[in-house]
Write an enzyme that holds these catalytic residues in place. Structure first.
Site, PDB file in Angstrom:
ATOM      1  N   TYR A 296      -7.325  11.331   4.690  1.00  0.00           N
ATOM      2  CA  TYR A 296      -7.160  11.790   6.073  1.00  0.00           C
ATOM      3  C   TYR A 296      -5.940  12.683   6.247  1.00  0.00           C
ATOM      4  CZ  TYR A 296     -10.695   8.857   8.339  1.00  0.00           C
ATOM      5  OH  TYR A 296     -11.865   8.305   8.776  1.00  0.00           O
TER       6      TYR A 296
ATOM      7  N   LYS B  29     -11.403   1.626  -5.815  1.00  0.00           N
ATOM      8  CA  LYS B  29     -12.360   2.220  -6.755  1.00  0.00           C
ATOM      9  C   LYS B  29     -11.575   2.506  -8.026  1.00  0.00           C
ATOM     10  CE  LYS B  29     -16.462   3.882  -7.686  1.00  0.00           C
ATOM     11  NZ  LYS B  29     -17.671   3.030  -7.799  1.00  0.00           N
TER      12      LYS B  29
ATOM     13  N   ASP C 184     -17.927  -0.140  -3.626  1.00  0.00           N
ATOM     14  CA  ASP C 184     -19.396  -0.173  -3.550  1.00  0.00           C
ATOM     15  C   ASP C 184     -19.904  -1.618  -3.577  1.00  0.00           C
ATOM     16  OD1 ASP C 184     -18.448  -0.303  -6.154  1.00  0.00           O
ATOM     17  OD2 ASP C 184     -19.990   1.005  -7.020  1.00  0.00           O
TER      18      ASP C 184
ATOM     19  N   ASP D  55     -12.424   2.908   7.006  1.00  0.00           N
ATOM     20  CA  ASP D  55     -13.218   3.518   8.087  1.00  0.00           C
ATOM     21  C   ASP D  55     -14.685   3.123   7.914  1.00  0.00           C
ATOM     22  OD1 ASP D  55     -13.843   5.306  10.258  1.00  0.00           O
ATOM     23  OD2 ASP D  55     -14.570   6.727   8.755  1.00  0.00           O
TER      24      ASP D  55
ATOM     25  N   ASP E 209     -17.004  -0.048  10.057  1.00  0.00           N
ATOM     26  CA  ASP E 209     -18.267   0.181  10.785  1.00  0.00           C
ATOM     27  C   ASP E 209     -19.363  -0.728  10.230  1.00  0.00           C
ATOM     28  OD1 ASP E 209     -17.199   2.234  12.369  1.00  0.00           O
ATOM     29  OD2 ASP E 209     -18.984   3.493  12.132  1.00  0.00           O
TER      30      ASP E 209
HETATM   31  C1  IPM Z   1     -12.320   5.380  13.629  1.00  0.00           C
HETATM   32  C2  IPM Z   1     -12.926   6.734  13.848  1.00  0.00           C
HETATM   33  C3  IPM Z   1     -11.886   7.801  13.571  1.00  0.00           C
HETATM   34  C4  IPM Z   1     -11.489   7.686  12.108  1.00  0.00           C
HETATM   35  C5  IPM Z   1     -12.302   9.234  13.928  1.00  0.00           C
HETATM   36  C6  IPM Z   1     -12.721   9.350  15.374  1.00  0.00           C
HETATM   37  C7  IPM Z   1     -11.253  10.240  13.595  1.00  0.00           C
HETATM   38  O1  IPM Z   1     -14.070   6.870  13.083  1.00  0.00           O
HETATM   39  O2  IPM Z   1     -11.303   5.072  14.280  1.00  0.00           O
HETATM   40  O3  IPM Z   1     -12.847   4.618  12.816  1.00  0.00           O
HETATM   41  O4  IPM Z   1     -12.182   8.222  11.228  1.00  0.00           O
HETATM   42  O5  IPM Z   1     -10.469   7.036  11.834  1.00  0.00           O
HETATM   43 MG    MG Z   2     -14.640   5.088  12.079  1.00  0.00          MG
END
Ligand code: IPM
Ligand code: MG
Length: 372
Positions: A141, A189, A221, A245, A249
């Protein structure tokens, strides 16, 4: 106790879910004798429209002068064509960097009342309680160099970590594991990446200071798969920025909806609180979004900034009670087939109101919050 909170509603569903989080915080402040001062500022696409910048200087100054920042979401399809550095997301990334928080805590729990919302079988998710600790200021990032070649026929990003960056986030994660089930899974990894080899070495070294915590290493993975097969085998997951990230999710599947997940970023000058979900432009402004992720984020603010564990727990209990009473936003009853006669479809605002009422009941020690 006075706390100055900068509120950045942002884009899409950000404003509607953040408003519920703020009104729950106000209710909580009333119960616990806090004096929260909310200062609203703009960020992301909304700030681009108003001020021509996704992070206006006045927003950044207000954030740096506050005790905590509460953010909704940033981003929207109208900005998709802009180069990366001019998109709403760049304002959020610049804010993260300026505030300095490197440890992003993303808890994912399975609430028994909505275990059937998960695409995973109830017996797989029930009891799951995972805390993803995502390194937030390093890796792909933020590392340089990055960019395109002149002909725009190639692009590159850099994944860089220093031992110090790994160590500081590892210490936070081990510390948190101590307050939980004392198990830490470090995700990397290391079979391919040097950054991961360094990550593993440093985490192993830090572990010596935390003898009471069991450490395991796993490749990213394999971790992605195990999260789906045996989520209850995890306690704290420690990982670098991009892996975190993605895995956070994925961990939303344990809660049944991305709309449930909260996050807190600590370790910097000012803590940053934001739900994990994005701006969800497709349902923005419809009063249908799930505010529980934003409200659970407010609970984290009570825990880590107000340092009031009881206030945080009470709010988390209230969230569980509202779900147990059958209230569901639309994301929690997708497809209709999971919408049982004992559940009630509610709007964003109604869900917020139910949480406030449930919180009052929890505080009164009644624990008798039922649908009437
Ligand atoms: C998160 C989001 C952000 C990230 C984006 C919106 C930049 O996906 O907070 O998980 O990738 O960190
Ligand atoms: Mg995210």
């Amino acid at each position: 106790m006075k706390l100055r909170i900068t509120v950045l509603e942002g884009d899409g569903i950000g404003p509607e879910v953040t408003r519920e989080a703020v009104s729950v915080l106000t209710a909580s402040a009333g119960h616990y004798g806090y004096d929260f001062r909310f200062d609203h500022r703009s960020i992301g696409g909304a700030a681009i429209r108003e001020h021509g910048s996704s992070l206006p200087p006045a927003t950044l100054t207000a954030c740096l002068e506050s005790d905590a920042v509460l953010l909704g979401a940033v981003g929207g399809p109208e900005f998709d064509a802009l180069p990366a550095g001019q998109r709403p997301e760049s304002g959020l990334l610049a804010l993260r960097r300026a505030l300095g928080g490197y440890a992003n805590l993303r808890p994912a729990v399975c609430y028994p009342a909505i275990a059937d919302c998960s695409p995973l079988r109830r017996e797989v998710v029930e009891g799951a309680d995972v805390l993803v600790v995502r390194e937030l200021l390093g890796g792909l990032y933020f590392s340089e160099p990055r960019g395109f070649n002149d002909q725009r026929t190639a692009a590159f990003n850099t994944m860089r970590y220093t031992a110090e960056e790994v160590e500081r986030v590892a210490r936070v994660a081990f510390g948190l594991a101590r307050t939980r089930r004392r198990k830490l899974t470090s995700v990397d990894k290391a079979n391919v990446l040097e950054t991961s080899q360094l990550w593993r070495e440093v985490v192993t070294r830090v572990a010596r200071d935390f003898n009471d915590v069991t450490l395991e290493h796993i490749y990213v993975d394999a971790c992605a798969l195990r999260l789906m097969l045996r989520p209850t085998s995890f306690d704290v997951i420690l990982t670098e920025n991009l892996f975190g990230d993605i895995l956070s999710d994925e961990a939303a599947a344990l809660s049944g909806s991305l709309g449930m997940l909260a996050s807190a970023t600590i370790g910097g000058q000012v803590a940053l609180y934001e739900p994990v979900h994005g701006s969800a432009p497709d349902i923005a402004g419809q009063n249908t979004a799930n505010p529980l992720g934003a409200i659970a984020t407010a609970a984290l603010l009570l825990r880590y900034t107000a340092r009031n564990e009881k206030a945080a727990r009470d709010l988390e209990t209230a969230i569980g009670d509202v779900l147990a009473a059958g209230f569901r936003t639309r994301d929690l009853c997708h497809g209709g087939h999971r919408f049982t006669p004992k559940s009630f479809l509610v709007s964003t605002k109604e869900m917020g109101a139910h949480v406030r009422r449930a919180l009052a009941d929890v505080i009164d020690q009644q624990h008798t919050y039922h649908a009437v």
